[in-house]
Design an enzyme around this catalytic site. Structure first.
Site, mmCIF file in Angstrom:
data_model
loop_
_atom_site.group_PDB
_atom_site.id
_atom_site.type_symbol
_atom_site.label_atom_id
_atom_site.label_comp_id
_atom_site.label_asym_id
_atom_site.label_seq_id
_atom_site.Cartn_x
_atom_site.Cartn_y
_atom_site.Cartn_z
ATOM 1 C CG HIS A 31 5.386 3.378 -0.851
ATOM 2 N ND1 HIS A 31 5.973 4.554 -1.237
ATOM 3 C CD2 HIS A 31 6.196 2.857 0.110
ATOM 4 C CE1 HIS A 31 7.086 4.738 -0.556
ATOM 5 N NE2 HIS A 31 7.250 3.728 0.272
HETATM 6 C C1 BDR Z 1 7.596 0.232 -3.174
HETATM 7 O O1 BDR Z 1 8.640 -0.675 -2.850
HETATM 8 C C2 BDR Z 1 8.238 -1.540 -1.822
HETATM 9 O O2 BDR Z 1 9.201 -1.546 -0.827
HETATM 10 C C3 BDR Z 1 6.893 -1.092 -1.346
HETATM 11 O O3 BDR Z 1 6.081 -2.210 -1.046
HETATM 12 C C4 BDR Z 1 6.344 -0.301 -2.505
HETATM 13 O O4 BDR Z 1 5.639 -1.111 -3.412
HETATM 14 C C5 BDR Z 1 7.998 1.627 -2.763
HETATM 15 O O5 BDR Z 1 9.166 2.008 -3.428
#
Ligand code: BDR
Ligand code: CA
Length: 312
Positions: free
Chosen positions: A242
């Site tokens: 992400h």
């Molecule tokens: C986001 O939530 C976190 O778990 C990850 O680091 C990312 O920023 C994804 O939904």
């Protein structure tokens, strides 16, 4: 080439860690500081993890600040079920020698935006938006000075990951997200719709491992760990990276495409709390406030990431 000045606001998290490494390896970017926030794990761990990642990159000169330890008005929700107990589960973690800066992250964000020329500092939030919203609340004069906010958060077509309706970063502090989305600062959003296309595969992870470097090994082991959750949940080949999408966008924006639309955050409904209501189809006349990404050239993204991690 003058490097673009950025502040990374983060809750590491394996994918945050990869994003920080990507930024520190890229000459196009000047990391003015890293601000930690509570999110994936409590602040005591996210601040420590940020130090670990800087040391891994050999960048003990980077200033790391501890920020808010809880959302603006709610109890902290964490994601150990995804990231493990430390937030960076996978490889054996070193104890960092680097120390945190004395100032609070919010103070650093405010002072930096006031000190640097207006329109020259980009904020890169990779976690809940608590630090950024608190800075905007305490110092409304800084909002107009922000060059751009490029953030990971929200979803439209992918809807939610922490609830059926909401993405984690927005869900944890919806009031903070609401403040940021209404702030008037230029915003670029990397929602799940894009980040779910930044999927690791065996060859992509092997490429990190094959570097034979400490950062390459750590990235491979972090992604190995992080993968198990998404493989099980989505039946996908790997895990979405992400947060590196935010940094990749700053280096190579043409990897991404999206729409300039209105995005609002649900703060009232228990059922859909933290939902990013994105007017993708432009069915309202609400004023566009964000460039909401929808597409990613995944091969180009991994080529960039592999090249840069390989430089560390
Ligand atoms: C986001 O939530 C976190 O778990 C990850 O680091 C990312 O920023 C994804 O939904
Ligand atoms: Ca994150």
């Amino acid at each position: 080439m003058t490097a673009r000045k950025i502040i990374i606001d983060t809750d590491p998290g394996q994918d945050d860690a990869v994003a920080i490494l990507l930024a520190l390896a890229s000459p196009e970017l000047e990391v003015l500081g890293i601000t930690a926030v509570a999110g994936n794990v409590p602040l005591s761990l996210t601040q420590k993890n940020a130090l670990i990642v800087c040391e891994l990159a050999g960048r003990t000169d980077v200033a790391v600040y501890a920020g808010c330890d809880a959302p603006l008005t709610r109890k902290l929700v964490t994601a150990e079920h995804v990231h493990g107990k430390t937030g960076l589960d996978g490889p054996q973690l070193p104890t960092p020698k680097m120390e945190l800066q004395a100032a609070h992250a919010v103070e650093f964000i405010i002072e930096t935006l006031r000190r640097e020329d207006a329109g020259t500092v980009t904020l890169c939030p990779l976690g809940p938006l608590t630090n950024i919203a608190t800075a905007f609340q305490q110092a409304p004069d800084i909002v107009d000075r922000v060059q751009e906010i490029v953030l990971m958060g929200g979803a439209y077509f992918q809807v939610g990951n922490i609830t059926p309706a909401a993405e984690f970063n927005i869900y944890v502090d919806p009031e903070a997200a609401d403040i940021v989305f209404r702030s008037g600062a230029p915003i670029v959003v990397m929602p799940l719709d894009v980040t779910h296309k930044a999927l690791t595969t065996q060859p992509r992870v092997d490429a990190f491992r094959a570097m034979g470097t400490e950062p390459g090994r750590m990235v491979a082991e972090w992604t190995d760990f992080f993968e198990r959750f998404d493989k099980e949940k989505y039946g996908s080949e790997g895990a979405p990276l992400h947060d590196p999408c935010v940094i990749a966008y700053l280096i190579q924006p043409n990897l991404f495409s999206g729409r300039h639309i209105n995005v609002e955050v649900e703060t009232q409904s228990e059922l859909t709390l933290g939902m990013t209501v994105a007017d993708w189809w432009r069915v309202t006349d609400r004023v566009p406030n964000a460039l909401f990404m929808g597409h990613l050239d995944a091969d180009g993204f991994f080529a960039l990431l592999t090249d840069r991690i390989g430089r560390l």
